[in-house]
Enzyme design. Structure first.
Site, short mmCIF file in Angstrom:
data_model
loop_
_atom_site.label_atom_id
_atom_site.label_comp_id
_atom_site.label_asym_id
_atom_site.label_seq_id
_atom_site.Cartn_x
_atom_site.Cartn_y
_atom_site.Cartn_z
N TYR A 53 0.83 -1.25 -0.06
CA TYR A 53 0.19 -0.17 -0.15
C TYR A 53 0.88 1.22 0.15
O TYR A 53 2.09 1.29 0.69
CB TYR A 53 -0.86 0.00 1.36
N SER A 216 -14.01 -2.77 0.76
CA SER A 216 -15.14 -2.05 0.05
C SER A 216 -16.40 -2.15 0.24
O SER A 216 -17.28 -2.61 -0.34
CB SER A 216 -15.02 -2.76 -1.33
N PRO A 217 -16.69 -1.80 1.48
CA PRO A 217 -17.89 -1.76 2.15
C PRO A 217 -19.04 -1.07 1.63
O PRO A 217 -20.22 -1.17 1.56
CB PRO A 217 -17.71 -1.66 3.68
N GLY A 221 -17.74 3.76 -3.27
CA GLY A 221 -18.56 4.97 -3.42
C GLY A 221 -20.12 4.96 -3.89
O GLY A 221 -20.96 5.83 -3.79
N LEU A 223 -22.18 3.20 -2.72
CA LEU A 223 -23.37 3.14 -1.51
C LEU A 223 -23.26 4.35 -0.66
O LEU A 223 -23.61 4.34 0.48
CB LEU A 223 -23.09 2.01 -0.69
N GLY A 225 -23.92 7.66 -1.34
CA GLY A 225 -24.58 8.89 -1.70
C GLY A 225 -24.14 9.25 -3.02
O GLY A 225 -24.21 10.44 -3.36
#
Length: 328
Positions: A53, A216-217, A221, A223, A225
């Site tokens: 990362y 990636s819950p 993006g 979920l 808005g």
């Protein structure tokens, strides 16, 4: 913050895990420091990173991998708060261009662990995760290497990421034969828009007492808005916009539901995951302190049965667990 045990272990972690993939790439060092300060102050005690990362995640490109670990190491040195967090990192991805600079061979695991410890500025990693399955390395070799690191006090628990359910079963059978704890956790892609793991992975994790940590819950993006932001003139990549167009009816229904219950879309997406008893914690990967603060409320958000049912209607899963989802 109500802490949860990591699968069947006695280790307690916060329901939100601070993901640090953006550190060093999209988030500069001073902002990364502020995010970690804010997360710890809010009760988040589980920090997740990986050796690759912080950059392009490829040794064939300009240097960049390892920066996230280095930033965390600098923060730990500056704050002295190493013993207040559960520190997790990963091994598997190529870190150099040599034939043995990747995978899960005992050779690479040992060298990668030593390198991560150096970058993190610590003498031990609390949760050392295999970033992907290595189909070319036998479990006897993998567990021998992990057992050695445990004996040396360099790691405490072992986790996996991006495994298939049968990989988890194979790993645990091999670990049991060696009288080794085996996997404590699995990181999988899981959110309202991506529910494939409900077929086999979640049942397997429940059977073996392995904690699920979704990544990636918020669906990159989708979920969080997305439609409202789009209407405000904020656009994503071409691929994201194409996906949004395809899912527009569902996103519209979802954002309407969130507005009806008075909760931010991202918080609802996170809270939905935390309602699953197999889920130990879900990763949040903020780019800014504001993004982190927006997600914190998810840990205390309880969704009603009516809301959970409506979410299933908007974002239907695979139909349950295998084989009943597709056979009698």
């Amino acid at each position: 913050m109500h802490y949860r045990t990591l699968g069947r272990t006695g280790l307690k972690v916060s329901p939100l895990t601070l993901g640090t993939m953006n550190f060093g790439e999209l988030t500069d060092e001073p902002t990364s420091f502020r995010i970690m300060d804010e997360a710890l102050d809010a009760g988040i005690n589980h920090f997740d990173t990986a050796d690759v990362y912080g950059g392009p995640q490829s040794p064939d490109m300009d240097k960049g991998y390892g920066i996230s670990e280095e930033i965390i190491g600098k923060w730990l040195a500056a704050t002295g708060k190493r013993d207040r967090i559960v520190l997790a990192t990963k091994v598997y991805q190529p870190m150099e261009t040599g034939p043995n600079d990747r995978g899960l061979s005992a050779y690479h695991i040992r060298r990668a662990c030593e390198a991560s410890l150096k970058r993190l500025g610590t003498d031990h990693i609390d949760l050392y995760q295999m970033h992907h399955i290595d189909r070319n390395t036998p479990w006897e070799e993998v567990w021998q290497a992990m057992e050695q690191l445990v004996r040396e006090g360099k790691i405490t628990y072992v986790g996996s990421s991006n495994f298939a359910a049968w990989n988890v079963v194979s790993a645990q059978c091999a670990a049991k034969a060696r009288n080794f704890l085996g996997l404590a956790s699995e990181q999988s892609l899981y959110n309202l828009t991506q529910r494939t793991i409900e077929l086999e992975m979640i049942p397997a994790l429940r059977e073996y007492g392995i904690g699920l940590i979704p990544w990636s819950p918020i669906g990159q993006g989708m979920l969080a808005g997305a439609l409202g932001k789009h209407n405000e003139g904020r656009r994503g990549s071409d691929a994201f916009e194409q996906k949004l167009d395809k899912l527009r009816p569902q996103v519209e229904a979802y954002e309407t539901l969130c507005a009806d219950i008075g909760a931010a879309p991202a918080q609802v997406a996170l809270a939905w995951l935390l309602h699953n008893p197999v889920v130990t914690a879900t990763i949040v990967g903020p780019r800014t302190v504001e993004h982190l603060k927006q997600n914190l409320g998810a840990a205390d958000l309880t969704l009603s049965e009516a809301t959970l049912k409506r979410l299933d209607e908007i974002w239907p899963g695979p139909g349950g667990e295998a084989p009943m989802a597709y056979a009698w």
